[in-house]
Design a protein around this motif. Structure first.
Motif, short mmCIF file in Angstrom:
data_model
loop_
_atom_site.label_atom_id
_atom_site.label_comp_id
_atom_site.label_asym_id
_atom_site.label_seq_id
_atom_site.Cartn_x
_atom_site.Cartn_y
_atom_site.Cartn_z
N GLU A 16 0.83 -1.21 0.00
CA GLU A 16 0.00 0.00 0.00
C GLU A 16 0.86 1.26 0.00
OE1 GLU A 16 -3.39 0.89 2.60
OE2 GLU A 16 -3.79 -1.27 2.53
N LYS A 17 1.88 1.26 0.83
CA LYS A 17 2.78 2.41 0.92
C LYS A 17 3.55 2.60 -0.39
CE LYS A 17 5.09 4.39 4.69
NZ LYS A 17 5.75 4.24 5.96
N VAL A 18 3.98 1.49 -0.98
CA VAL A 18 4.71 1.54 -2.25
C VAL A 18 3.85 2.22 -3.31
CG1 VAL A 18 5.67 0.17 -4.14
CG2 VAL A 18 6.09 -0.53 -1.76
N PHE A 19 2.61 1.77 -3.46
CA PHE A 19 1.78 2.31 -4.52
C PHE A 19 1.28 3.73 -4.23
CE2 PHE A 19 1.96 -2.05 -5.91
CZ PHE A 19 2.23 -1.85 -7.26
N ALA A 20 1.19 4.10 -2.97
CA ALA A 20 0.87 5.50 -2.65
C ALA A 20 2.01 6.40 -3.13
CB ALA A 20 0.64 5.66 -1.16
N ALA A 21 3.24 5.99 -2.88
CA ALA A 21 4.40 6.76 -3.34
C ALA A 21 4.52 6.69 -4.86
CB ALA A 21 5.68 6.24 -2.67
N ALA A 22 4.23 5.54 -5.42
CA ALA A 22 4.34 5.35 -6.88
C ALA A 22 3.37 6.25 -7.63
CB ALA A 22 4.11 3.90 -7.24
N ARG A 23 2.16 6.38 -7.12
CA ARG A 23 1.18 7.25 -7.80
C ARG A 23 1.71 8.67 -7.92
NH1 ARG A 23 -2.32 3.64 -5.38
NH2 ARG A 23 -2.46 4.72 -3.39
N LYS A 24 2.40 9.14 -6.88
CA LYS A 24 2.95 10.50 -6.90
C LYS A 24 4.05 10.64 -7.95
CE LYS A 24 2.01 11.29 -2.02
NZ LYS A 24 2.61 11.46 -0.68
N ILE A 25 4.98 9.69 -7.99
CA ILE A 25 6.09 9.79 -8.94
C ILE A 25 5.58 9.68 -10.38
CG2 ILE A 25 6.74 7.33 -8.77
CD1 ILE A 25 9.26 10.08 -9.38
N VAL A 26 4.65 8.77 -10.62
CA VAL A 26 4.13 8.61 -11.98
C VAL A 26 3.39 9.87 -12.41
CG1 VAL A 26 2.53 7.30 -13.44
CG2 VAL A 26 4.05 6.09 -11.86
N ALA A 27 2.52 10.40 -11.56
CA ALA A 27 1.74 11.60 -11.92
C ALA A 27 2.64 12.79 -12.23
CB ALA A 27 0.77 11.94 -10.79
N ALA A 28 3.69 12.97 -11.45
CA ALA A 28 4.60 14.10 -11.69
C ALA A 28 5.48 13.86 -12.91
CB ALA A 28 5.46 14.34 -10.46
N THR A 29 5.93 12.64 -13.09
CA THR A 29 6.88 12.35 -14.17
C THR A 29 6.22 12.48 -15.54
OG1 THR A 29 8.20 10.92 -12.75
CG2 THR A 29 8.45 10.62 -15.12
N ILE A 30 5.00 12.01 -15.69
CA ILE A 30 4.38 12.06 -17.02
C ILE A 30 4.12 13.49 -17.49
CG2 ILE A 30 3.42 9.74 -16.89
CD1 ILE A 30 0.69 10.98 -16.26
N LYS A 31 4.22 14.45 -16.59
CA LYS A 31 4.06 15.87 -16.96
C LYS A 31 5.38 16.50 -17.39
CE LYS A 31 0.29 16.52 -13.69
NZ LYS A 31 -0.08 17.11 -12.40
N GLU A 32 6.49 15.80 -17.22
CA GLU A 32 7.79 16.37 -17.54
C GLU A 32 8.01 16.48 -19.05
OE1 GLU A 32 11.33 14.85 -15.54
OE2 GLU A 32 10.00 13.89 -14.10
N ASP A 33 8.70 17.56 -19.45
CA ASP A 33 9.12 17.69 -20.84
C ASP A 33 10.03 16.52 -21.18
OD1 ASP A 33 7.74 20.04 -21.27
OD2 ASP A 33 9.47 21.31 -20.80
N GLY A 34 9.77 15.89 -22.31
CA GLY A 34 10.63 14.81 -22.76
C GLY A 34 10.18 13.43 -22.33
N CYS A 35 9.22 13.36 -21.41
CA CYS A 35 8.71 12.05 -21.00
C CYS A 35 7.66 11.62 -22.02
CB CYS A 35 8.09 12.12 -19.60
SG CYS A 35 7.44 10.51 -19.06
N ILE A 36 7.95 10.54 -22.71
CA ILE A 36 7.02 10.00 -23.70
C ILE A 36 6.05 9.03 -23.03
CG2 ILE A 36 6.84 8.63 -25.81
CD1 ILE A 36 9.71 9.78 -26.47
N SER A 37 6.57 8.20 -22.14
CA SER A 37 5.71 7.31 -21.35
C SER A 37 6.44 6.87 -20.10
CB SER A 37 5.25 6.09 -22.16
OG SER A 37 6.35 5.27 -22.49
#
Length: 100
Positions: A16-37
């Protein structure tokens, strides 16, 4: 384009803790310039195994990602639940390990 393949071993009692942290990193990363997926998957056969598959437009955009606050927060949180990791950058020329 370059790929990053990360294989992580996690403490399954902390999923549960892993995926709570993972949701944050994924949400922020996909907004970065240059991130295709940026996709994170948990193995259906081995719940302690996560695989992250990333596509970036260039090594420079990946280098920028490695310095972002959200990736630093993911690394800090991961100290509690990531047991082992192997991360490789795959370019047309070579495979470059960056963490193992």
């Amino acid at each position: 384009m370059i790929y990053v393949i990360a294989e992580l071993r996690i403490r399954t009692e902390m999923t549960e803790k892993v995926f709570a942290a993972a949701r944050k990193i994924v949400a922020a990363t996909i907004k970065e310039d240059g991130c295709i997926s940026y996709d994170m998957h948990q193995s259906v056969n081995d719940p302690s195994r996560l695989v992250v598959v990333e596509r970036w437009s260039s090594r420079d955009t990946l280098s920028h990602h490695l310095e972002t606050p959200h990736l630093k927060a993911w690394r800090a949180a991961g100290a509690e639940f990531i047991v082992d990791r192997k991360v490789e950058v795959i370019t047309p020329e070579k495979i470059e390990p960056i963490w193992s």
